[in-house]
Motif scaffolding. Structure first.
Motif, PDB file in Angstrom:
ATOM      1  N   GLY A 115     -14.860  -0.498   3.225  1.00 43.77           N
ATOM      2  CA  GLY A 115     -14.117   0.503   2.474  1.00 43.77           C
ATOM      3  C   GLY A 115     -12.725   0.023   2.113  1.00 43.77           C
ATOM      4  N   ALA A 116     -12.110   0.702   1.145  1.00 41.29           N
ATOM      5  CA  ALA A 116     -10.728   0.396   0.763  1.00 41.29           C
ATOM      6  C   ALA A 116      -9.791   0.785   1.895  1.00 41.29           C
ATOM      7  CB  ALA A 116     -10.363   1.138  -0.517  1.00 41.29           C
ATOM      8  N   TRP A 117      -8.723  -0.003   2.066  1.00 38.36           N
ATOM      9  CA  TRP A 117      -7.730   0.298   3.100  1.00 38.36           C
ATOM     10  C   TRP A 117      -6.690   1.242   2.507  1.00 38.36           C
ATOM     11  CZ3 TRP A 117      -7.304   0.995   7.830  1.00 38.36           C
ATOM     12  CH2 TRP A 117      -6.093   0.895   8.532  1.00 38.36           C
ATOM     13  N   PRO A 118      -6.545   2.458   3.045  1.00 40.74           N
ATOM     14  CA  PRO A 118      -5.657   3.457   2.433  1.00 40.74           C
ATOM     15  C   PRO A 118      -4.179   3.093   2.543  1.00 40.74           C
ATOM     16  CG  PRO A 118      -7.238   4.467   3.956  1.00 40.74           C
ATOM     17  CD  PRO A 118      -7.273   2.995   4.200  1.00 40.74           C
ATOM     18  N   GLU A 119      -3.380   3.736   1.698  1.00 40.89           N
ATOM     19  CA  GLU A 119      -1.928   3.615   1.798  1.00 40.89           C
ATOM     20  C   GLU A 119      -1.435   4.284   3.080  1.00 40.89           C
ATOM     21  OE1 GLU A 119       0.094   2.018  -0.272  1.00 40.89           O
ATOM     22  OE2 GLU A 119      -1.528   1.407  -1.629  1.00 40.89           O
ATOM     23  N   ALA A 120      -0.205   3.945   3.464  1.00 39.11           N
ATOM     24  CA  ALA A 120       0.327   4.415   4.742  1.00 39.11           C
ATOM     25  C   ALA A 120       0.336   5.933   4.852  1.00 39.11           C
ATOM     26  CB  ALA A 120       1.732   3.861   4.949  1.00 39.11           C
ATOM     27  N   ALA A 121       0.737   6.633   3.785  1.00 39.29           N
ATOM     28  CA  ALA A 121       0.812   8.093   3.851  1.00 39.29           C
ATOM     29  C   ALA A 121      -0.568   8.699   4.090  1.00 39.29           C
ATOM     30  CB  ALA A 121       1.424   8.643   2.564  1.00 39.29           C
ATOM     31  N   GLU A 122      -1.581   8.158   3.425  1.00 39.11           N
ATOM     32  CA  GLU A 122      -2.937   8.672   3.626  1.00 39.11           C
ATOM     33  C   GLU A 122      -3.441   8.345   5.029  1.00 39.11           C
ATOM     34  OE1 GLU A 122      -7.390   8.622   1.564  1.00 39.11           O
ATOM     35  OE2 GLU A 122      -5.796   7.329   0.777  1.00 39.11           O
ATOM     36  N   ARG A 123      -3.077   7.188   5.545  1.00 42.27           N
ATOM     37  CA  ARG A 123      -3.507   6.835   6.901  1.00 42.27           C
ATOM     38  C   ARG A 123      -2.947   7.819   7.930  1.00 42.27           C
ATOM     39  NH1 ARG A 123      -1.922   1.500   5.394  1.00 42.27           N
ATOM     40  NH2 ARG A 123      -0.432   1.345   7.113  1.00 42.27           N
TER      41      ARG A 123
END
Length: 323
Positions: A115-123
């Motif tokens: 899967g795509a690695w999310p941006e920090a805020a989404e993480r």
């Protein structure tokens, strides 16, 4: 009073070596164990990465010390419902001595399913929802959850400890510290930063535990210790978000080519000067930490534990200064 524990590096040692270290840590007078949760090591030179839940089961049988994951990412590689079950079983096996350290993770470990690695805020959003799921399941009630990131359908945990597992949330910046204060039972951060501790406490952390950790490299020859630390852990000196976004050990090795031995010597306690070790660990106490976990880099584990038992831990506990 600050408690002093030993940090088991699952990236650097085999399962049998980690069990030996746990025994030696208890004999040396350390008061707890932390263990890293990785799928990959940071580089091939480290060369290991056992499954943390198998390790915790084994550790529960060879030591009476509390055990904390520092830290598990409960959002991508393993669904939060499965993490909830694993943590509950770990707490039962350890007689309630397990604490669950949680963080937003690194691509190094979490990208492996494609899967795509999310941006920090989404993480951070994913981490918050994962904590919600884990807390719901920890009640022993049947749980159905349809959230932004996770779905749980008619799930119930049957093997549960007497009390819910404490969830300690990791963070390295003000937003993560505030999240930890709001949703965590404690806060994990790896640098002795009093400002972050205060941000955590203002955001709801109050009197909750703050946990930190550091790596050292004991050796009678400081220059040799520096070389060992540089060979095994140059990734510790990479700046910014690189540790969160680089996807493979090979990428870390490429980036670590920018890290010099002098950089490691300036950042990591190397050698056998008692005062250097005492000062580095004591910095966490002075910044308001409740627990500090020390990890020895390299092969000299027995000598490290002998040194800390005789020279370092007594001075830390007695508040003794070292010239």
């Amino acid at each position: 009073m600050t408690a002093y524990g030993y940090f088991l590096s699952s990236e650097e040692f085999t399962p049998a070596e980690l069990l030996d270290q746990a025994r030696m840590a208890e004999q040396a007078g350390f008061e707890g164990l932390a263990v890293s949760d990785h799928f990959h090591p940071w580089n091939d030179e480290q060369g290991q990465s056992p499954f943390v839940w198998s390790m915790i089961g084994a550790l529960s049988q060879v030591t009476s010390l509390p055990i904390t994951t520092l830290v598990t990412c409960p959002t991508v590689r393993v669904h939060p419902a499965i993490n909830a079950q694993a943590a509950a079983t770990a707490a039962v096996l350890t007689g309630g001595r397990f604490r669950f350290g949680l963080g937003s993770g690194e691509a190094l470990n979490e990208h492996i399913l494609g899967g795509a690695w999310p941006e920090a805020a989404e993480r951070l959003q994913m981490l918050e929802e994962a904590v919600q799921v884990i807390r719901k399941l920890s009640t022993g009630e049947r749980v159905t959850h349809h959230g932004t990131h996770y779905t749980v359908q008619n799930a119930r945990l049957y093997t549960l400890p007497a009390e819910p597992v404490p969830l300690y949330v990791s963070g390295f910046g003000p937003e993560a510290a505030a999240l930890a204060g709001r949703i965590g039972d404690g806060f994990v951060t790896m640098t002795p930063d009093a400002t972050l501790v205060e941000q955590f406490r203002r955001a709801g952390g109050g009197g909750k535990p703050v946990i930190g950790g550091l790596k050292v490299c004991w050796d009678t020859d400081r220059a040799r210790a520096v070389k060992t630390a540089h060979r095994l852990w140059p990734s510790e000196q990479l700046p910014g978000e690189l540790a969160q976004i680089l996807p493979t050990p090979e990428h870390f090795e490429q980036a670590a080519g920018l890290v010099t031995e002098d950089m490691v010597a300036d950042a990591v306690v190397c050698g056998d000067a008692t005062g250097d070790h005492v000062a580095a660990v004591r910095a966490y106490s002075e910044a308001g930490f409740d627990e500090v976990y020390v990890s020895q880099i390299g092969p000299d584990q027995k000598q490290f534990f002998d040194f800390y038992r005789a020279e370092v831990l007594p001075r830390l506990r007695d508040g003794m200064s070292v010239d």
